[in-house]
Every structure is written in C-alpha cells, then in structure tokens.
Scaffold this motif. Structure first.
Motif, PDB file in Angstrom:
ATOM      1  N   VAL A 107       0.824  -1.212   0.000  1.00 27.70           N
ATOM      2  CA  VAL A 107       0.000   0.000   0.000  1.00 27.70           C
ATOM      3  C   VAL A 107       0.858   1.263   0.000  1.00 27.70           C
ATOM      4  CG1 VAL A 107      -2.010  -1.115   1.039  1.00 27.70           C
ATOM      5  CG2 VAL A 107      -0.395   0.095   2.506  1.00 27.70           C
ATOM      6  N   ARG A 108       2.074   1.173   0.514  1.00 24.38           N
ATOM      7  CA  ARG A 108       2.964   2.339   0.542  1.00 24.38           C
ATOM      8  C   ARG A 108       3.614   2.623  -0.813  1.00 24.38           C
ATOM      9  NH1 ARG A 108       7.330   2.316   3.869  1.00 24.38           N
ATOM     10  NH2 ARG A 108       7.110   4.525   4.314  1.00 24.38           N
ATOM     11  N   THR A 109       3.530   1.670  -1.736  1.00 22.39           N
ATOM     12  CA  THR A 109       4.166   1.853  -3.049  1.00 22.39           C
ATOM     13  C   THR A 109       3.163   1.754  -4.205  1.00 22.39           C
ATOM     14  OG1 THR A 109       4.739  -0.492  -3.138  1.00 22.39           O
ATOM     15  CG2 THR A 109       6.408   1.017  -2.243  1.00 22.39           C
ATOM     16  N   HIS A 110       1.892   1.704  -3.901  1.00 23.60           N
ATOM     17  CA  HIS A 110       0.841   1.632  -4.920  1.00 23.60           C
ATOM     18  C   HIS A 110      -0.233   2.668  -4.607  1.00 23.60           C
ATOM     19  CE1 HIS A 110       2.893  -2.157  -5.559  1.00 23.60           C
ATOM     20  NE2 HIS A 110       2.331  -2.192  -6.751  1.00 23.60           N
ATOM     21  N   PHE A 111      -1.190   2.799  -5.504  1.00 18.89           N
ATOM     22  CA  PHE A 111      -2.349   3.676  -5.300  1.00 18.89           C
ATOM     23  C   PHE A 111      -1.945   5.148  -5.167  1.00 18.89           C
ATOM     24  CE2 PHE A 111      -3.241  -0.368  -2.941  1.00 18.89           C
ATOM     25  CZ  PHE A 111      -4.067  -0.935  -3.901  1.00 18.89           C
ATOM     26  N   GLY A 112      -0.909   5.557  -5.870  1.00 13.98           N
ATOM     27  CA  GLY A 112      -0.469   6.947  -5.813  1.00 13.98           C
ATOM     28  C   GLY A 112       0.455   7.253  -4.649  1.00 13.98           C
ATOM     29  N   ASN A 113       0.877   6.224  -3.934  1.00 15.43           N
ATOM     30  CA  ASN A 113       1.834   6.386  -2.842  1.00 15.43           C
ATOM     31  C   ASN A 113       3.221   6.015  -3.355  1.00 15.43           C
ATOM     32  OD1 ASN A 113      -0.144   6.978  -0.758  1.00 15.43           O
ATOM     33  ND2 ASN A 113      -0.753   4.836  -0.969  1.00 15.43           N
ATOM     34  N   ALA A 114       4.240   6.715  -2.917  1.00 13.88           N
ATOM     35  CA  ALA A 114       5.607   6.437  -3.365  1.00 13.88           C
ATOM     36  C   ALA A 114       6.575   6.449  -2.186  1.00 13.88           C
ATOM     37  CB  ALA A 114       6.026   7.459  -4.421  1.00 13.88           C
ATOM     38  N   TYR A 115       6.214   5.729  -1.136  1.00  9.70           N
ATOM     39  CA  TYR A 115       7.061   5.640   0.056  1.00  9.70           C
ATOM     40  C   TYR A 115       7.927   4.402  -0.081  1.00  9.70           C
ATOM     41  CZ  TYR A 115       3.474   8.909   1.406  1.00  9.70           C
ATOM     42  OH  TYR A 115       2.614   9.975   1.437  1.00  9.70           O
ATOM     43  N   SER A 116       9.139   4.584  -0.549  1.00  5.75           N
ATOM     44  CA  SER A 116       9.965   3.449  -0.962  1.00  5.75           C
ATOM     45  C   SER A 116      10.819   2.838   0.146  1.00  5.75           C
ATOM     46  CB  SER A 116      10.871   3.872  -2.123  1.00  5.75           C
ATOM     47  OG  SER A 116      11.687   4.949  -1.725  1.00  5.75           O
ATOM     48  N   THR A 117      10.905   3.471   1.315  1.00  6.95           N
ATOM     49  CA  THR A 117      11.680   2.871   2.396  1.00  6.95           C
ATOM     50  C   THR A 117      10.969   1.597   2.836  1.00  6.95           C
ATOM     51  OG1 THR A 117      12.382   5.047   3.140  1.00  6.95           O
ATOM     52  CG2 THR A 117      12.651   3.212   4.693  1.00  6.95           C
ATOM     53  N   PRO A 118      11.607   0.441   2.672  1.00  4.67           N
ATOM     54  CA  PRO A 118      10.899  -0.805   2.958  1.00  4.67           C
ATOM     55  C   PRO A 118      10.659  -1.040   4.449  1.00  4.67           C
ATOM     56  CG  PRO A 118      13.156  -1.265   2.328  1.00  4.67           C
ATOM     57  CD  PRO A 118      12.955   0.214   2.164  1.00  4.67           C
ATOM     58  N   ILE A 119       9.525  -1.624   4.731  1.00  8.67           N
ATOM     59  CA  ILE A 119       9.195  -2.088   6.073  1.00  8.67           C
ATOM     60  C   ILE A 119       9.644  -3.538   6.147  1.00  8.67           C
ATOM     61  CG2 ILE A 119       7.275  -2.722   7.589  1.00  8.67           C
ATOM     62  CD1 ILE A 119       5.809  -0.247   6.509  1.00  8.67           C
ATOM     63  N   THR A 120      10.307  -3.894   7.236  1.00  7.28           N
ATOM     64  CA  THR A 120      10.843  -5.251   7.397  1.00  7.28           C
ATOM     65  C   THR A 120      10.041  -6.026   8.442  1.00  7.28           C
ATOM     66  OG1 THR A 120      12.360  -4.646   9.171  1.00  7.28           O
ATOM     67  CG2 THR A 120      13.167  -4.367   6.894  1.00  7.28           C
ATOM     68  N   THR A 121      10.269  -7.327   8.484  1.00  8.22           N
ATOM     69  CA  THR A 121       9.625  -8.142   9.519  1.00  8.22           C
ATOM     70  C   THR A 121      10.127  -7.730  10.905  1.00  8.22           C
ATOM     71  OG1 THR A 121      11.242  -9.915   9.232  1.00  8.22           O
ATOM     72  CG2 THR A 121       9.170 -10.113   8.010  1.00  8.22           C
ATOM     73  N   ALA A 122      11.361  -7.248  10.998  1.00 12.43           N
ATOM     74  CA  ALA A 122      11.873  -6.754  12.282  1.00 12.43           C
ATOM     75  C   ALA A 122      11.056  -5.541  12.749  1.00 12.43           C
ATOM     76  CB  ALA A 122      13.350  -6.391  12.173  1.00 12.43           C
ATOM     77  N   ASP A 123      10.661  -4.668  11.814  1.00  9.35           N
ATOM     78  CA  ASP A 123       9.805  -3.523  12.161  1.00  9.35           C
ATOM     79  C   ASP A 123       8.464  -4.014  12.696  1.00  9.35           C
ATOM     80  OD1 ASP A 123      11.693  -1.611  11.198  1.00  9.35           O
ATOM     81  OD2 ASP A 123      10.894  -1.837   9.153  1.00  9.35           O
ATOM     82  N   VAL A 124       7.906  -5.024  12.044  1.00  8.74           N
ATOM     83  CA  VAL A 124       6.618  -5.583  12.468  1.00  8.74           C
ATOM     84  C   VAL A 124       6.745  -6.149  13.875  1.00  8.74           C
ATOM     85  CG1 VAL A 124       4.862  -7.336  12.009  1.00  8.74           C
ATOM     86  CG2 VAL A 124       5.912  -6.096  10.091  1.00  8.74           C
ATOM     87  N   LYS A 125       7.777  -6.942  14.107  1.00  8.95           N
ATOM     88  CA  LYS A 125       7.959  -7.576  15.422  1.00  8.95           C
ATOM     89  C   LYS A 125       8.192  -6.548  16.520  1.00  8.95           C
ATOM     90  CE  LYS A 125       9.503 -11.879  13.389  1.00  8.95           C
ATOM     91  NZ  LYS A 125      10.631 -12.763  13.112  1.00  8.95           N
ATOM     92  N   ARG A 126       8.847  -5.447  16.182  1.00  4.95           N
ATOM     93  CA  ARG A 126       9.096  -4.377  17.154  1.00  4.95           C
ATOM     94  C   ARG A 126       7.791  -3.746  17.615  1.00  4.95           C
ATOM     95  NH1 ARG A 126       9.439   0.910  15.963  1.00  4.95           N
ATOM     96  NH2 ARG A 126       9.799   0.511  13.750  1.00  4.95           N
ATOM     97  N   LEU A 127       6.819  -3.633  16.730  1.00  2.38           N
ATOM     98  CA  LEU A 127       5.566  -2.952  17.048  1.00  2.38           C
ATOM     99  C   LEU A 127       4.414  -3.890  17.404  1.00  2.38           C
ATOM    100  CD1 LEU A 127       5.651  -0.170  14.339  1.00  2.38           C
ATOM    101  CD2 LEU A 127       6.014   0.086  16.792  1.00  2.38           C
ATOM    102  N   ALA A 128       4.599  -5.174  17.175  1.00  2.00           N
ATOM    103  CA  ALA A 128       3.509  -6.131  17.441  1.00  2.00           C
ATOM    104  C   ALA A 128       3.161  -6.153  18.928  1.00  2.00           C
ATOM    105  CB  ALA A 128       3.904  -7.521  16.980  1.00  2.00           C
ATOM    106  N   PRO A 129       1.864  -6.210  19.225  1.00  2.00           N
ATOM    107  CA  PRO A 129       1.489  -6.309  20.639  1.00  2.00           C
ATOM    108  C   PRO A 129       1.950  -7.635  21.219  1.00  2.00           C
ATOM    109  CG  PRO A 129      -0.425  -6.568  19.223  1.00  2.00           C
ATOM    110  CD  PRO A 129       0.730  -6.237  18.331  1.00  2.00           C
ATOM    111  N   PRO A 130       2.234  -7.661  22.509  1.00  2.00           N
ATOM    112  CA  PRO A 130       2.646  -8.929  23.113  1.00  2.00           C
ATOM    113  C   PRO A 130       1.515  -9.946  23.025  1.00  2.00           C
ATOM    114  CG  PRO A 130       2.329  -7.247  24.803  1.00  2.00           C
ATOM    115  CD  PRO A 130       2.149  -6.584  23.470  1.00  2.00           C
ATOM    116  N   PRO A 131       1.871 -11.229  22.839  1.00  2.00           N
ATOM    117  CA  PRO A 131       0.811 -12.256  22.750  1.00  2.00           C
ATOM    118  C   PRO A 131       0.047 -12.342  24.066  1.00  2.00           C
ATOM    119  CG  PRO A 131       3.017 -13.231  22.593  1.00  2.00           C
ATOM    120  CD  PRO A 131       3.185 -11.758  22.724  1.00  2.00           C
ATOM    121  N   GLU A 132      -1.248 -12.585  23.941  1.00  2.00           N
ATOM    122  CA  GLU A 132      -2.070 -12.753  25.139  1.00  2.00           C
ATOM    123  C   GLU A 132      -1.898 -14.162  25.664  1.00  2.00           C
ATOM    124  OE1 GLU A 132      -6.093 -11.493  24.763  1.00  2.00           O
ATOM    125  OE2 GLU A 132      -5.549  -9.763  23.549  1.00  2.00           O
ATOM    126  N   SER A 133      -1.876 -14.280  26.967  1.00  2.00           N
ATOM    127  CA  SER A 133      -1.719 -15.630  27.538  1.00  2.00           C
ATOM    128  C   SER A 133      -3.005 -16.140  28.129  1.00  2.00           C
ATOM    129  CB  SER A 133      -0.646 -15.615  28.619  1.00  2.00           C
ATOM    130  OG  SER A 133      -0.823 -14.554  29.512  1.00  2.00           O
TER     131      SER A 133
END
Length: 133
Positions: A107-133
């Motif tokens: 979505v950051r590189t399509h639909f008229g968006n040109a945000y080319s800095t890639p998001i990595t899985t490390a970025d996702v894991k950094r922001l993911a909420p902690p798993p519920e126990s």
C-alpha cells in the motif's frame, strides 16, 4: 447496532481470509504462507478500503489509502494493521510478520503512494502487541 454487526462480519471475513492465506504456499500447496502484499490486500483489505484504495463510505466507512500522506510513516501503517483502530480490526494474530510487512509495503508503493523505504519483519515484530496468555 448496524456498525457493530458490520464490524463483526468484517472481522469474521478477515479472519477467514487470513487463515486461508496462512494455509497455503504461493503455489497453492499446504504449508507456510508466502503470499504477496498485493494478494493480502486483495483478499483482506480491499473489502473495506476498496479495489483502488479509495476508501469506503457509509456505516462501515474506511479511510482512503490512495495518495495518503500518513502512509509515509512506517510505524503509523504497522500500528494500524497490527492493532486496528476505530472500525478497523487488529490483524496481529491473523497475519504473519512477513504478510504484514508485505501488505504494508504494497500500500505504501501503490495507489499513488511512493514511500519506498521498505518495512521489514523486524519492524513488524518491534511494534507487534505482546501475545495474550
């Protein structure tokens, strides 16, 4: 009441689509998910944000992703996908880190968006909420 029902139906459809994505490889055989960001968008996000990311109106209104300056902030995009907000459900437990990064990059590189800095899985894991126990 109708908004709550729409949310429940959307969340159920999104969960079913995400489960479907997680059950097959890119060639359709059972195994680990290896879907593209475009496929994830088409199978989950498009239901609310529409085919060209123009957003939806009415009781289940969804913001436009097309030409959206907020998508320039990778943390903004990931936080919305992972945790949801307002009428958007959270997808942290439904999508893998790879699927989340891929759809965010799509979505950051399509639909008229040109945000080319890639998001990595490390970025996702950094922001993911902690798993519920």
């Amino acid at each position: 009441m109708r908004r709550a029902l729409a949310f429940v139906l959307l969340a159920t459809a999104g969960a079913a689509a995400a489960q479907s994505l997680g059950d097959t490889t890119s060639n359709g055989s059972p195994g680990a998910a290896t879907t593209s960001g475009e496929q994830t968008y088409r199978e989950i996000c498009q239901a609310c944000h529409m085919a060209e990311a123009q957003g939806g109106t009415g009781p289940g209104a969804a913001p436009a992703l097309a030409a959206n300056p907020r998508l320039g902030d990778p943390d903004y995009v990931l936080t919305r996908i992972l945790r949801g907000r307002a009428g958007m459900p959270a997808f942290a437990e439904l999508l893998t880190a790879e699927q989340t990064a891929d759809v965010a990059n799509y979505v950051r590189t399509h639909f008229g968006n040109a945000y080319s800095t890639p998001i990595t899985t490390a970025d996702v894991k950094r922001l993911a909420p902690p798993p519920e126990s």
